[in-house]
Enzyme design. Structure first.
Site, PDB file in Angstrom:
ATOM      1  N   ARG A   1     -11.546  -0.638 -18.686  1.00  0.00           N
ATOM      2  CA  ARG A   1     -10.515  -0.831 -17.660  1.00  0.00           C
ATOM      3  C   ARG A   1     -11.004  -1.910 -16.707  1.00  0.00           C
ATOM      4  NH1 ARG A   1     -11.599   5.091 -14.886  1.00  0.00           N
ATOM      5  NH2 ARG A   1     -13.745   4.711 -14.263  1.00  0.00           N
TER       6      ARG A   1
ATOM      7  N   TYR B   1       5.957 -20.700   8.867  1.00  0.00           N
ATOM      8  CA  TYR B   1       4.632 -20.167   9.180  1.00  0.00           C
ATOM      9  C   TYR B   1       4.711 -18.689   9.542  1.00  0.00           C
ATOM     10  CZ  TYR B   1       5.981 -20.436  14.117  1.00  0.00           C
ATOM     11  OH  TYR B   1       6.632 -20.260  15.318  1.00  0.00           O
TER      12      TYR B   1
ATOM     13  N   LYS C   1      -5.794   4.030 -19.405  1.00  0.00           N
ATOM     14  CA  LYS C   1      -6.786   4.398 -20.423  1.00  0.00           C
ATOM     15  C   LYS C   1      -6.181   4.339 -21.817  1.00  0.00           C
ATOM     16  CE  LYS C   1      -9.679   7.493 -19.230  1.00  0.00           C
ATOM     17  NZ  LYS C   1     -10.268   8.774 -18.787  1.00  0.00           N
TER      18      LYS C   1
ATOM     19  N   ARG D   1      -8.549  13.895 -21.780  1.00  0.00           N
ATOM     20  CA  ARG D   1      -8.760  13.147 -20.534  1.00  0.00           C
ATOM     21  C   ARG D   1      -7.436  12.664 -19.960  1.00  0.00           C
ATOM     22  NH1 ARG D   1     -13.323  11.282 -23.684  1.00  0.00           N
ATOM     23  NH2 ARG D   1     -15.289  11.474 -22.530  1.00  0.00           N
TER      24      ARG D   1
ATOM     25  N   GLY E   1     -12.199  10.128 -11.195  1.00  0.00           N
ATOM     26  CA  GLY E   1     -12.617  11.474 -10.826  1.00  0.00           C
ATOM     27  C   GLY E   1     -11.564  12.328 -10.147  1.00  0.00           C
TER      28      GLY E   1
ATOM     29  N   SER F   1      11.375 -18.062  16.157  1.00  0.00           N
ATOM     30  CA  SER F   1      10.173 -17.269  15.904  1.00  0.00           C
ATOM     31  C   SER F   1      10.581 -15.808  16.029  1.00  0.00           C
ATOM     32  CB  SER F   1       9.075 -17.600  16.909  1.00  0.00           C
ATOM     33  OG  SER F   1       7.931 -16.817  16.654  1.00  0.00           O
TER      34      SER F   1
ATOM     35  N   MET G   1      -8.557  13.309 -11.424  1.00  0.00           N
ATOM     36  CA  MET G   1      -7.879  14.245 -12.327  1.00  0.00           C
ATOM     37  C   MET G   1      -8.895  14.806 -13.315  1.00  0.00           C
ATOM     38  SD  MET G   1      -4.166  12.439 -12.809  1.00  0.00           S
ATOM     39  CE  MET G   1      -4.814  10.835 -13.220  1.00  0.00           C
TER      40      MET G   1
ATOM     41  N   CYS H   1       6.056 -13.993  14.776  1.00  0.00           N
ATOM     42  CA  CYS H   1       4.919 -13.856  15.694  1.00  0.00           C
ATOM     43  C   CYS H   1       4.613 -12.405  16.047  1.00  0.00           C
ATOM     44  CB  CYS H   1       5.145 -14.673  16.959  1.00  0.00           C
ATOM     45  SG  CYS H   1       6.607 -14.196  17.897  1.00  0.00           S
TER      46      CYS H   1
ATOM     47  N   HIS I   1     -19.915   9.078  -8.970  1.00  0.00           N
ATOM     48  CA  HIS I   1     -18.612   9.214  -8.304  1.00  0.00           C
ATOM     49  C   HIS I   1     -18.607   8.529  -6.941  1.00  0.00           C
ATOM     50  CE1 HIS I   1     -15.803  11.363  -5.575  1.00  0.00           C
ATOM     51  NE2 HIS I   1     -14.983  11.199  -6.592  1.00  0.00           N
TER      52      HIS I   1
END
Length: 929
Positions: A381, A899, A43, A114, A123, A812, A125, A879, A499
């Site tokens: 934000r 992979y 903020k 704030r 919401g 693997s 804090m 895997c 909220h």
């Protein structure tokens, strides 16, 4: 534990000699900027960016940094010595810019306080508005505004917020759900409205508000044992302390745990000049988004309230009006839009939102206030969005050339992508019934479950493995854990920016808000809608995409079906990623599912799993004969009986995955688990083997192992019983040869499990090669290609990777067993102790869910380096189920894997995670240049 973590982080800041604890903003200037989120919080950094860089109309103020929060927790809730003087200096700056004075009886300055963590925690804090309003400053405010009703309404709001946020918590009172000073004062407010016959706060006359404020203060003193402070500086410091204290509040900690936000970040505090949206019909407050956070539509979207403060919009206590025609819905389409009621202000706001989106290159959540036709920007934000919207926005912004492909794949979190794979209501079932209630569609998908009326019951139901629908008048931050546990959320009040909507949207939780027709009786635990009364435990179905509520449990569909945006987005991911993504699949059906989700082969086909499914009775019986055989002849006979079943299973699976590779892991059955326990099955098997029950039991007892996970299994089975390896190899090669003859591409990869030494591979490869040569000679197929590799799941094999790689065509990593053996944890028994390890912070995460990069990861890194040194083109995969965990996939990308392989339903997540890992590399290189 959380407080200790914050304390550790504070030691760094304490070591600095000179620290700037406050950064000012306003009047087109700012001491910080948008890149300083770690210090100023999200903020504060964005307020500085809007004010200093973009020159937007931001009420003047200052940000107390996150370093003060860590100092506060490290020093018994005290502040740095210079902070008081710094606050006073910066208050004077605000006074000069506003031409008002904090605490002045004639020209008072009021401020808000704030919170502002670096990650959005809506919401969770505290916020306190109208600070500086006292019995002494009230006359000056009335003289300035000419509106005593407005001033005393602001005063009663301050008393309500301050007594709840600062005083009650300072007294160490932890009220239960539905109790506490705020609930008492809300009740008094409700009684007054009922007495006056009004439904809205704005219709309460000034003289009644004056009496109410006096009653509030008397009640606060009686309940909390201390008087509401009538000194501006006392109010300010109380509010600052309350915000810092709220960082370690119960709901904030719970939210951080859910969202994986570090506990040592701390919060900043923003002190800002109050601007008032509740000064009559020419004032308003609202929340808007540069695009629709519910579906990704590219039109400006939002809600506002005439004559209201910001808390009114978020709390959902009044039905908000739509910003424009794009924001209207079934419940608000009859209400006047801001575009029509204040066209000049709307046009200015629209230009600002376009400017903000172009500047930040993202969808933004905007809070604004209009004071007597003047627009003020209070916050911006990056906006929370559900999965549907996130995917739509990412695709649109690439098309608009607002972001690159790499940035687009980073805009969608794995959890958001998972939402598109969530259940939805079957349209056919839905078409046959009518909704019993409708509300605003705040969260995506469908959910059905049993009605509960509080968070505790939602959690209990979830822990019992059942689905809950949390029904509330309106949610508040105290409900956070219950909202997380519930399958769906239904509220009587609230808009799309309330909220419940904000939190549910961030989580992708099915949610309907503003369902005004609900009549909730909390004491009786009933809710009335659609002419019927439902009690706790009754079932409801929610369509969070449309905002419809249905009686009972409707049939649900698998998600992702026919979602064109999902297909497009994953195709975009495939362009960016480097890692291939395979699936762990054990049947043709699994392979077909994996193909549907975009798998590029099978990384783990566990051959013994053919004995677990339907139509497995006969092959399972033969397997049991093989396991309980006492001689080589008995065993060979059983092996030959098993061969056609194994060949058919392999053939069908390779065919379903063609033209991609299929890695067939040789049998790794825990032998004792396959011995039948039912007497009739034991007798049947003894008869087939031609032995007595006494001998049967003797053979079965001989299979018992003290530690079967480290016993006679995997490659050890092939070494002691080579006929088993030969049969499997023959089944693999004959299946592939027959497919090739029918022009189906077959690429088998034979994987030897549980290797601990290169000589084991030498031993087994010789048998496999002999069977290959025999099959080629028999079938005359010349293009039958194959490879032989091993699963690295024993630490010794990882340590000796250079030697192992000289005999293996591929590695693997079986990270399930590798984790188990490295930690010495049995994954079947960790429930007794692992939760406590996580709770106490001994381990950061469950190592069976997210790969332990410090320990197991070090073994893997060593094995990759050594393996590739021995064989530069060594194919490397994973895997274990870590192959579908985003953090683990990023690790595999970083280590140069070929992979990853995971269960079919995690393949889309793995495709995204692989793309995000590659995108980070590309963007980091660009930044470096």
């Amino acid at each position: 534990m959380v407080k200790q973590t914050v304390k550790k982080a504070a030691k760094k800041s304490a070591a600095k000699k000179t620290v700037k604890y406050i950064y000012s903003f306003g009047a087109g200037k700012a001491e910080g900027n948008g890149s300083m989120k770690e210090l100023l919080g999200g903020k504060g950094a964005n307020l500085a960016e809007m004010s200093g860089t973009l020159k937007l109309p931001v009420p003047p103020g200052f940000t107390i940094t996150t370093e003060v929060c860590t100092y506060y927790w490290n020093n018994k809730r005290t502040y740095p010595k210079t902070l008081q003087a710094d606050v006073e200096t910066n208050l004077k700056k605000i006074e000069r810019e506003t031409k008002k004075q904090f605490g002045s009886e004639k020209n008072p300055l009021l401020v808000s306080v704030r919170s502002g963590a670096r990650a959005s925690m809506p919401g969770m804090m505290e916020t306190i508005l109208n600070i500086g309003l006292t019995e002494k400053t009230i006359p000056g405010m009335i003289a300035k505004t000419g509106d005593p009703r407005f001033v005393y309404d602001a005063y009663r709001r301050l008393i309500m917020m301050y007594s709840d946020v600062v005083m009650e918590k300072a007294a160490g009172i932890e009220p239960k759900d539905g109790e506490g000073i705020r609930k008492i004062l809300d009740g008094m407010m409700g009684d007054l409205k009922k007495k006056l016959g009004v439904s809205d706060d704005t219709h309460i006359p000034a003289e009644e508000l004056i009496k109410l404020c006096a009653q509030f203060k008397a009640t606060v003193k009686k309940v909390l044992g201390s008087a509401f402070p009538d000194d501006p500086m006392q109010q300010l410091w109380g509010a600052i302390g309350a915000v810092f204290a709220s960082w370690n509040g119960k709901r904030a900690i719970a939210y951080r745990n859910i969202e994986n936000i570090p506990h040592d970040w701390g919060t900043a505090v923003n002190v800002q000049t109050m601007v008032f949206g509740n000064m009559g019909e020419t004032s308003a407050t609202g929340v808007a988004f540069t695009r629709n956070p519910g579906n990704g539509d590219s039109h400006f979207y939002g809600e506002y309230l005439i004559n209201a403060q910001g808390e009114d919009v978020v709390a959902g206590i009044r039905t908000p009006s739509p910003m424009n025609r794009w924001s209207a819905n079934e419940h608000s389409k009859h209400l006047p839009t801001l575009e029509k009621t204040m066209p000049k202000v709307y046009k200015e706001l629209d230009k600002i939102q376009q400017k903000l989106e172009k500047h930040f290159h993202d969808m933004l959540d905007i809070e604004f206030t209009i004071e007597d036709q003047k627009l003020w920007m209070l916050q911006c934000r990056v906006g929370k969005r559900n999965g549907t919207a996130a995917v739509q926005m990412a695709l649109d912004m690439v098309k608009e050339k607002l972001i690159t492909q790499e940035q687009a794949v980073l805009r969608v979190t794995p959890a958001q992508l998972g939402e598109l794979l969530l259940p939805a209501i079957d349209p056919k079932a839905e078409a046959q019934v009518k909704p019993i209630a409708t509300g605003l569609p705040a969260g995506p998908g469908g959910a059905c479950g049993k009605i509960v009326f509080n968070s505790a019951d939602a959690i209990k139901l979830h822990e019992a493995g059942k689905n809950a629908i949390l029904v509330r008048e309106e949610t508040n931050p105290e409900d956070i854990e219950g909202m997380r546990a519930a399958s769906g959320i239904l509220t009587q009040r609230g808009g799309m920016t309330s909220h419940a909507a904000l939190v549910a949207r961030g989580w992708g939780k099915c949610c309907i808000v503003g369902c005004g027709e609900l009549e909730i009786n909390l004491s009786a635990k009933t809710v009335k809608m659609g002419g019927k009364t439902f009690k706790e435990g009754d079932e409801l179905t929610l369509n969070g995409t449309k905002g419809w509520v249905y009686n009972g449990a409707l049939k649900m569909l698998e998600a992702g079906e026919g979602n064109k945006n999902l297909v497009k987005f994953l195709a975009l991911c495939d362009k960016v990623r480097v890692l291939k993504v395979r699936a762990n699949a054990d049947t043709p059906e699994d392979a077909a599912n994996a193909r549907k989700f975009g798998a590029e082969g099978i990384g783990l086909f566990r051959i013994e799993h053919m004995f677990y499914g339907k139509n497995s009775d006969k092959p399972l019986f033969i397997l049991r004969k093989m396991i309980l055989s006492a001689s080589e002849d008995e065993r060979k006979k059983a092996v030959n009986e098993l061969f056609p079943f194994m060949k058919a299973a392999i053939k069908d699976t390779i065919k379903a995955m063609a033209p991609y590779s299929v890695t067939v892991r040789l049998m790794d059955p825990p032998l004792h688990e396959f011995v039948p326990t039912l007497p009739e099955k034991q007798q049947e098997l003894a008869k087939a083997l031609g032995i007595s029950m006494a001998e049967f039991k003797e053979r079965a007892a001989g299979l018992h192992e003290v530690n079967p996970m480290m016993g006679h299994r995997g490659i050890r089975l092939g070494v002691t019983y080579p006929e088993i390896t030969r049969m499997q190899a023959r089944a693999i090669f004959e299946a592939a040869a027959e497919l090739l003859k029918n022009k189906v591409k077959a690429v088998p990869e034979v994987m030897i499990p549980l290797t601990c030494d290169a000589q084991e591979i030498v031993n087994q490869k010789a048998l496999i090669r002999e069977e290959y040569d025999a099959v080629v000679a028999k079938t005359k197929v010349k293009n039958l290609n194959f490879s032989v590799g091993t699963m690295i799941e024993i630490p010794r094999a990882a340590v000796l990777a250079y030697e192992v790689a000289q005999e293996a065509d591929f590695f693997s990593f079986g990270t399930n067993d590798l984790t188990q053996m490295t930690f010495g944890f049995s994954r079947d028994d960790i429930g007794a102790f692992l939760p406590e390890y996580l709770k106490q912070g001994i381990l950061e995460a469950d190592p069976f869910q997210t790969l332990d990069q410090r320990g197991v990861g070090m073994l893997i890194e060593h094995a990759v380096v050594e393996g590739r040194e021995a064989k530069p083109n060594l194919k490397i995969g994973i895997c274990g189920e870590h192959g579908g965990d985003p953090e683990s996939v990023e690790f595999c990308h970083r280590e140069g894997f070929t992979y990853v392989s995971c269960s079919a339903f995690r393949v889309p997540i793995a495709r995204l995670a692989a793309a995000q890992a590659a995108a980070k590399d590309v963007l980091a290189k660009k930044k470096h240049k």
